[in-house]
Design an enzyme around this catalytic site. Structure first.
Site, PDB file in Angstrom:
ATOM      1  N   LYS A  16      -2.241  -1.403  -3.850  1.00 18.98           N
ATOM      2  CA  LYS A  16      -3.124  -0.243  -3.756  1.00 18.98           C
ATOM      3  C   LYS A  16      -2.293   1.023  -3.854  1.00 18.98           C
ATOM      4  O   LYS A  16      -1.259   1.085  -3.193  1.00 18.98           O
ATOM      5  CB  LYS A  16      -3.836  -0.305  -2.405  1.00 18.98           C
ATOM      6  CG  LYS A  16      -4.721   0.857  -2.105  1.00 18.98           C
ATOM      7  CD  LYS A  16      -5.318   0.695  -0.723  1.00 18.98           C
ATOM      8  CE  LYS A  16      -6.129   1.926  -0.405  1.00 18.98           C
ATOM      9  NZ  LYS A  16      -6.605   1.923   0.947  1.00 18.98           N
ATOM     10  N   LYS A  47       0.855  -1.187   0.000  1.00 19.87           N
ATOM     11  CA  LYS A  47       0.000   0.000   0.000  1.00 19.87           C
ATOM     12  C   LYS A  47       0.891   1.236   0.000  1.00 19.87           C
ATOM     13  O   LYS A  47       1.718   1.427   0.887  1.00 19.87           O
ATOM     14  CB  LYS A  47      -0.905  -0.001   1.238  1.00 19.87           C
ATOM     15  CG  LYS A  47      -1.726   1.273   1.362  1.00 19.87           C
ATOM     16  CD  LYS A  47      -2.765   1.173   2.442  1.00 19.87           C
ATOM     17  CE  LYS A  47      -3.521   2.485   2.583  1.00 19.87           C
ATOM     18  NZ  LYS A  47      -4.571   2.406   3.588  1.00 19.87           N
ATOM     19  N   TYR A  93     -15.145   1.025  -6.582  1.00 25.39           N
ATOM     20  CA  TYR A  93     -16.402   1.759  -6.420  1.00 25.39           C
ATOM     21  C   TYR A  93     -17.256   1.678  -7.681  1.00 25.39           C
ATOM     22  O   TYR A  93     -18.400   2.117  -7.690  1.00 25.39           O
ATOM     23  CB  TYR A  93     -16.105   3.219  -6.053  1.00 25.39           C
ATOM     24  CG  TYR A  93     -15.235   3.326  -4.814  1.00 25.39           C
ATOM     25  CD1 TYR A  93     -15.778   3.135  -3.552  1.00 25.39           C
ATOM     26  CD2 TYR A  93     -13.859   3.573  -4.913  1.00 25.39           C
ATOM     27  CE1 TYR A  93     -14.992   3.200  -2.418  1.00 25.39           C
ATOM     28  CE2 TYR A  93     -13.059   3.646  -3.782  1.00 25.39           C
ATOM     29  CZ  TYR A  93     -13.633   3.447  -2.535  1.00 25.39           C
ATOM     30  OH  TYR A  93     -12.837   3.492  -1.418  1.00 25.39           O
ATOM     31  N   LYS A 102       1.374  10.016   5.836  1.00 22.74           N
ATOM     32  CA  LYS A 102       1.448   8.602   6.202  1.00 22.74           C
ATOM     33  C   LYS A 102       2.711   7.938   5.654  1.00 22.74           C
ATOM     34  O   LYS A 102       2.791   6.717   5.557  1.00 22.74           O
ATOM     35  CB  LYS A 102       0.181   7.886   5.728  1.00 22.74           C
ATOM     36  CG  LYS A 102      -1.105   8.427   6.380  1.00 22.74           C
ATOM     37  CD  LYS A 102      -2.310   7.526   6.130  1.00 22.74           C
ATOM     38  CE  LYS A 102      -3.549   8.015   6.895  1.00 22.74           C
ATOM     39  NZ  LYS A 102      -4.690   7.095   6.760  1.00 22.74           N
TER      40      LYS A 102
HETATM   41  C1  PBG Z   1      -7.011   3.723   5.715  1.00 25.75           C
HETATM   42  C2  PBG Z   1      -7.501   3.418   4.348  1.00 25.75           C
HETATM   43  C3  PBG Z   1      -7.410   4.314   3.292  1.00 25.75           C
HETATM   44  C4  PBG Z   1      -8.029   3.713   2.212  1.00 25.75           C
HETATM   45  C5  PBG Z   1      -8.463   2.449   2.624  1.00 25.75           C
HETATM   46  N1  PBG Z   1      -8.124   2.287   3.955  1.00 25.75           N
HETATM   47  C6  PBG Z   1      -6.887   5.673   3.243  1.00 25.75           C
HETATM   48  C7  PBG Z   1      -5.559   5.979   3.811  1.00 25.75           C
HETATM   49  O1  PBG Z   1      -4.689   5.114   3.923  1.00 25.75           O
HETATM   50  O2  PBG Z   1      -5.375   7.121   4.175  1.00 25.75           O
HETATM   51  C8  PBG Z   1      -8.166   4.364   0.880  1.00 25.75           C
HETATM   52  C9  PBG Z   1      -9.204   3.855  -0.035  1.00 25.75           C
HETATM   53  C10 PBG Z   1      -9.563   4.772  -1.135  1.00 25.75           C
HETATM   54  O3  PBG Z   1      -8.955   5.852  -1.348  1.00 25.75           O
HETATM   55  O4  PBG Z   1     -10.509   4.422  -1.854  1.00 25.75           O
HETATM   56  N2  PBG Z   1      -6.563   2.709   6.495  1.00 25.75           N
END
Ligand code: PBG
Length: 324
Positions: free
Chosen positions: A249, A196, A314, A218
């Site tokens: 992701k 991620k 989505y 983050k």
């Molecule tokens: C947070 C989380 C995020 C998403 C899924 N879980 C956002 C982040 O890490 O700040 C993002 C999903 C999306 O943008 O559709 N744990």
């Protein structure tokens, strides 16, 4: 050699194109993200995600039945937590009557066969909007993993089929796996957000849950967009620690990573086409600059062709409707 080989022969008409098509999208490819809020009769459109909604439990019930009838059999749950329940340790995440726990039960009640996956991370519960416990401006790793493990057990107890840790703490998959085993949840799976990236594409999602980080970013836990080898290392470590499914992701900008991981590992690979990807297409289509449906299907196809076994998107409903 030409003209013995004319590649256009396989493109002459729709029938032959269908016959030789290498990648096909079906409803069972999709994992549908759902945003849940407190209240009754609440269906709020998310400003930066047109035609996507936060749903209260009664609407969630309707939505899940509709998804099931469409052949969409897996959901990924996120909850919007009221501000007064947020703290640094994510205490509310462990409430056995919390919104997530009730959402799981609601779904299992109306649609027992629906596969329910739950987001496991502290950010929706955190007063700092971070995925972990904060101390002196730092995100604590091991302390956070302990909470995530308790959270996972709580979701399993409520009836979740899979927990999906989206936080990127080191070692959390092992901590979660051991906690689930210890509590007897040997069949509860783990879908790890293993590669991620720290991405600017998550903006609209953070609007949806009101979960933007209160300070900093983050980047000390999510990955650097520049890195490729690291994605493989992260993924292999998560598999060693007990992940049943791994994930890359965001989606479209990271399809090189998806293919590489797909070639490397022997567990199913999920791809999350994230909120910013959804928002971009909706915005361009609204302006009449892109053909929404055609671009959507092309993007989903690209994700699957790259190696995705599961697509969190989505667009799942829109795509399935289009398939007829
Ligand atoms: C947070 C989380 C995020 C998403 C899924 N879980 C956002 C982040 O890490 O700040 C993002 C999903 C999306 O943008 O559709 N744990």
């Amino acid at each position: 050699m030409y003209p013995l080989r004319r590649n256009r022969r396989l493109r002459t008409n729709a029938a032959i194109r269908h016959l030789v098509r290498e990648t096909i999208i079906t409803p069972s490819d999709f994992l549908v993200p759902l945003f849940v809020v407190e209240g009754k009769g609440v269906k709020q459109e998310i400003t930066s995600m047109p035609a996507y909604y936060r749903l209260s439990l009664d609407y969630l019930e309707k939505e899940v039945k509709e998804l099931w009838e469409m052949g969409l059999c897996a959901v990924l749950l996120f909850v919007k937590v009221p501000d007064n329940l947020k703290d640094n340790e994510g205490t509310e995440a462990l409430n056995k009557d919390g919104l997530m726990q009730r959402a799981i039960k609601t779904i299992k009640n109306v649609c027992p066969e629906m596969l329910v996956m739950t987001d496991v991370a502290l950010d929706p519960y955190s007063s700092f909007g971070h995925d972990g416990i904060v101390e002196d401006g730092k995100i604590l790793n091991d302390e956070t993993s302990e909470v995530l493990a308790e959270m996972s057990v709580s979701h399993a107890l409520a009836g979740a089929d899979f927990v999906a840790p989206s936080d990127m703490m080191d070692g959390r998959i092992l901590t979660i796996r051991e906690a689930l085993e210890d509590e007897g949840y040997i069949d509860t799976g783990i879908m790890s957000y293993s590669a991620k990236y720290a991405s600017a594409f998550y903006g609209p999602f953070r609007d949806a849950l009101d979960s933007a980080p209160g300070f900093g970013d983050k980047k000390t836990y999510q990955m650097d967009a520049a890195n490729r080898f690291e994605a493989i290392k992260e993924t292999e470590m998560d598999i060693d620690e007990g992940a049943d499914i791994v994930m890359v992701k965001p989606g479209l900008c990271y399809l090189d990573i998806v293919r590489e991981i797909k070639n490397e590992v022997d567990v199913p690979v999920a791809v999350y086409q994230v909120s910013g990807e959804y928002a971009m297409l909706k915005a361009a289509a609204e302006k009449g600059w892109l053909d929404h449906d055609a671009v959507m299907m092309e993007q989903l196809l690209a994700i699957k062709r790259a190696g995705a076994n599961i697509i969190a998107s989505y667009f799942a409903k829109d795509a399935v409707k289009l398939m007829g």
